[in-house]
Design a protein around this motif. Sequence first.
Motif, PDB file in Angstrom:
ATOM      1  N   SER A 130       0.718  -1.242   0.026  1.00  0.00           N
ATOM      2  CA  SER A 130       0.058  -0.408  -0.117  1.00  0.00           C
ATOM      3  C   SER A 130       0.814   1.324   0.110  1.00  0.00           C
ATOM      4  N   HIS A 131       2.164   0.756   0.809  1.00  0.00           N
ATOM      5  CA  HIS A 131       3.142   2.767   0.267  1.00  0.00           C
ATOM      6  C   HIS A 131       3.850   2.849  -0.822  1.00  0.00           C
ATOM      7  N   THR A 132       3.637   1.851  -1.437  1.00  0.00           N
ATOM      8  CA  THR A 132       5.094   1.146  -2.460  1.00  0.00           C
ATOM      9  C   THR A 132       3.808   1.831  -3.795  1.00  0.00           C
ATOM     10  N   PRO A 133       3.911   2.872  -4.908  1.00  0.00           N
ATOM     11  CA  PRO A 133       2.730   3.098  -5.653  1.00  0.00           C
ATOM     12  C   PRO A 133       3.300   2.536  -6.957  1.00  0.00           C
ATOM     13  N   LEU A 134       2.391   1.534  -7.849  1.00  0.00           N
ATOM     14  CA  LEU A 134       1.953   0.193  -8.579  1.00  0.00           C
ATOM     15  C   LEU A 134       2.957   0.849  -9.410  1.00  0.00           C
ATOM     16  N   PHE A 135       2.091   2.299  -9.949  1.00  0.00           N
ATOM     17  CA  PHE A 135       2.715   3.102 -11.248  1.00  0.00           C
ATOM     18  C   PHE A 135       3.530   3.905 -10.944  1.00  0.00           C
ATOM     19  N   PHE A 136       4.674   4.355 -11.665  1.00  0.00           N
ATOM     20  CA  PHE A 136       5.328   5.591 -11.761  1.00  0.00           C
ATOM     21  C   PHE A 136       5.385   6.114 -12.515  1.00  0.00           C
ATOM     22  N   GLY A 137       4.972   5.742 -13.226  1.00  0.00           N
ATOM     23  CA  GLY A 137       5.177   6.760 -14.701  1.00  0.00           C
ATOM     24  C   GLY A 137       4.143   6.734 -16.243  1.00  0.00           C
ATOM     25  N   ARG A 138       4.063   7.239 -16.990  1.00  0.00           N
ATOM     26  CA  ARG A 138       2.989   6.127 -18.044  1.00  0.00           C
ATOM     27  C   ARG A 138       3.992   7.285 -19.239  1.00  0.00           C
ATOM     28  N   LEU A 139       4.037   6.619 -20.211  1.00  0.00           N
ATOM     29  CA  LEU A 139       4.266   6.786 -21.974  1.00  0.00           C
ATOM     30  C   LEU A 139       3.141   7.000 -22.392  1.00  0.00           C
TER      31      LEU A 139
END
Length: 692
Positions: A76-85
Amino acid sequence: MSSPSAPSAPDPLSAPSAPDPLTRERSHLTRSRAALRAMREDVENLDISDVTANWVNAEVLARQIEERIKALADLSHTPLFFGRLDYLHAPGADRAEGADGERFYIGRRHVHDADGDPMVIDWRAPVSQPFYRASKKDPMDVALRRRFGYTGGDLTAYEDEHLSDPAEAATTSKLLQREIERPRVGPMRDIVATIQPEQDEIVRSGLSGTVCVQGGPGTGKTAVGLHRVAYLLYAHRERLARTGTLVIGPNASFLHYIEQVLPALGELAVKQATVDDLVAHVEVRGTDTAAAAVIKGDARMTEVLRRAVRSHVTMPTEPVMVVRGSRRWRVPAYDLEEIVRELLQRDIRYGAAREALPQRIAHAVLVQMERSGEAPDDRVQDAVARNGSVKAAVKAVWPPVDPAKLVLRLLADADFLAAHAAGILDEEEQKEILWAKPARSVKSAKWSPADAVLIDEVTDLVQRTHSLGHVVLDEAQDLSPMQYRAVGRRCTTGSATVLGDLAQGTTPWATRSWQEALAHLGKSDAMVEELTAGFRVPTDVITYASRLLPHIAPGLAPVASVRENPGFFQVRAISASGEVVAACAELLRNEGSTGLIAADARIPVLAEALTAAGIGYLGPGEETTHETRLTLVPASLAKGLEYDYVVLDEPQAVVDGEPDERTGLRRLYVALTRAVSGLVVTHAAPLPTQLG
C-alpha cells in the motif's frame, strides 16, 4: 510541463485549475490495484489436488504458488506505477502505415485486467525502456512521458514531458529531483522510478557478459547491481531458475540494509551472503595480523596450495594383482606410473583424478583380458575397479585429501610449508603465516577468515565448486585476490556484476585496479563502466570529501553531484562529547534518519553519552522505527550505508584507527559520504591536514 494535484493535497508542482487529469490517473490506479488483487485471488484459489502425480510434485507446485502469491502482494505504501508513456505509433508497427500510438503505465510489476489487457507494464519490459532513455534529442517515438508523484501510496501529482514537440524546451524533472532527495528511514529502497540513462544501460546489459561498475559515493552502483539482477531474472527467468543467483555483500549489516529491494520488485528467490558465508567450512574464531592476512590473501598462495595437494600423490613401486575366478591379472608398476603421470599432466581436480584412477587400472586389466581371448564388458571393468587390490593401490598412490587438515598442516608444520612455498614465499613471509601455537585438530584450531578462504581454495582443488548463473559482488574493492578467486569459483559458468569504488578500499589488501581484480575473479574480459554522477550525496558534502581523493586515489574522477539542493554541511569545533549529542538531537528534529559515525574506539563513549541524554539509538543493520531514527555506527561498518543526516565524530580518530594513514583516509572518505541531506563534522582534535 503540467502537474495537477488533488485539492485536498496541494503540491507546488501541480496546477489546481486542472484536476481532471489527476482524477483520471487516480481512477486508473484504483482499477489497477483491483486488477492486482484479482490476479492474486486467482492464484490463491488454484486447486492442485488433481494435477500432481505424487506428493513431491505437489510440494514443489505448492511452493511455487506460495511464492507467486507473495510476488503479487500489493504494498500500500509503494506506488503501483510511477510513469506513463504515450507512443506516437504502436511499438513494433510500421510507422509508414500510420498505426495509432499506445499508452503504457510503467510500474514495478505487470498487472492485467480480467481480459488479459495490461493495466501496468513491468519496468523491465522492452516497451518500458524509453521511460529511462528517451530524450528531446532522441524521443524514441514517445510523444509524452509522464512522471507521477506520491505521498505514501496516494497519487498526488504528475509532470509531463512532450518529447516529440520541438516547441517545448527540455527541463529538469522536479518530481525526479524530489524523489531522489526524499528523506529515507529504514532499509534501502528500489530506484525504479529514478533510474538514469547511464544506469539503465548497465541494468539491461546481457546475461552472458560480466560488468564491473566503478562508482563513487551516491552514484547508485549498489542499486544498479540489484536492479540488474531483477532485470536478468525477468529476461532469463527459466535459465536463472535452474542455475541460481546470489548477491554478495561486505557484512551482515549491509545485507540487512539492502534485503528489501528485490522483494519490492517481486523477486523473492535471490540469495544473499558474505564472502565469509561462502567459505564457512570451519568455525572462525581467530584473527590474523595485517601482514599475515595480506600474505594469506595473496594469489601466490594458490600455487603453494596446489603443490601441497599434489604432494599426496606418490608413484607406485609395486604391481597390482587382480584375481578373477581362476585367472590372475597383473598390472606392472611401470604401467601404473604411466597412468598416474598422465592424470597429473591433465591437471584435473585431485578428486576427479582419484575417481578416474581405478577405472584406468581396470581398463589396463581389460586390455590383457581381451588379448587372452576374453570379451569383457563395462560391467566387468566396473567390477575390476571395485576390486580390493585396486582400491588398496588407489589409496596408497592417490589418498583422499581433507582440505581443512591440509591447511592445518601447512600453517603448523614449518618444514611442510617450506617444501611447498619454496620459490614463492620467502622465509620471512613463511614465518609470518605460521601459527605460533599449532593446533592439535581442525576443531580446536583458531581459524581466521583468511584461513577459511585457503580451505575453500583447497576444497576446489579437490572437487569442483558449484557454479551459479549470476553473482553480484558489492563493495568488491575490499577483497583480497584469494577472496576474488573464491567468488569467481561460484560463477565460472555464469556471469557477474562487480560493484565498488577504488577510493573506498579500506583493507590492507584493497584492490589497486579493476583489471587486476577481474583477472583474479576469472573474468578478465569484463566490461568496466564508471558512474560519476552523484544522486544521493549533496554537492557541499561530496566537494568537501573529495579533498581526500588526491591522497587516496589520485587517478580517480571525483563525483559530480547532480542534486539541486546543496545540502546542509557544517564543521564544528567542540570541547566535549555532549556537543556531539546536541548535534544529533538537532538533526533528529528533521524528517528522516540520522547516523552518528565515529571511530570504533569512540563508540562506547558516545553510547554512554547518548544514554545519559535519554536519546535512543540502534546499531547498523537493525530495523529502524519511526521513534528510533538514530543509528550509532562504527566507522568500520559504515560502508554501503546511507542516512539522511550524519554527525561525523572526530575525523582524525577515524584515520588513527587504521593500520596506516592511507587506509585511514579512505575510511574517513567513506564516513564523510554517508549523508543524503546533511552532514555535521564535530572535532576537538585538529582535523586531518588533507581536509585543508
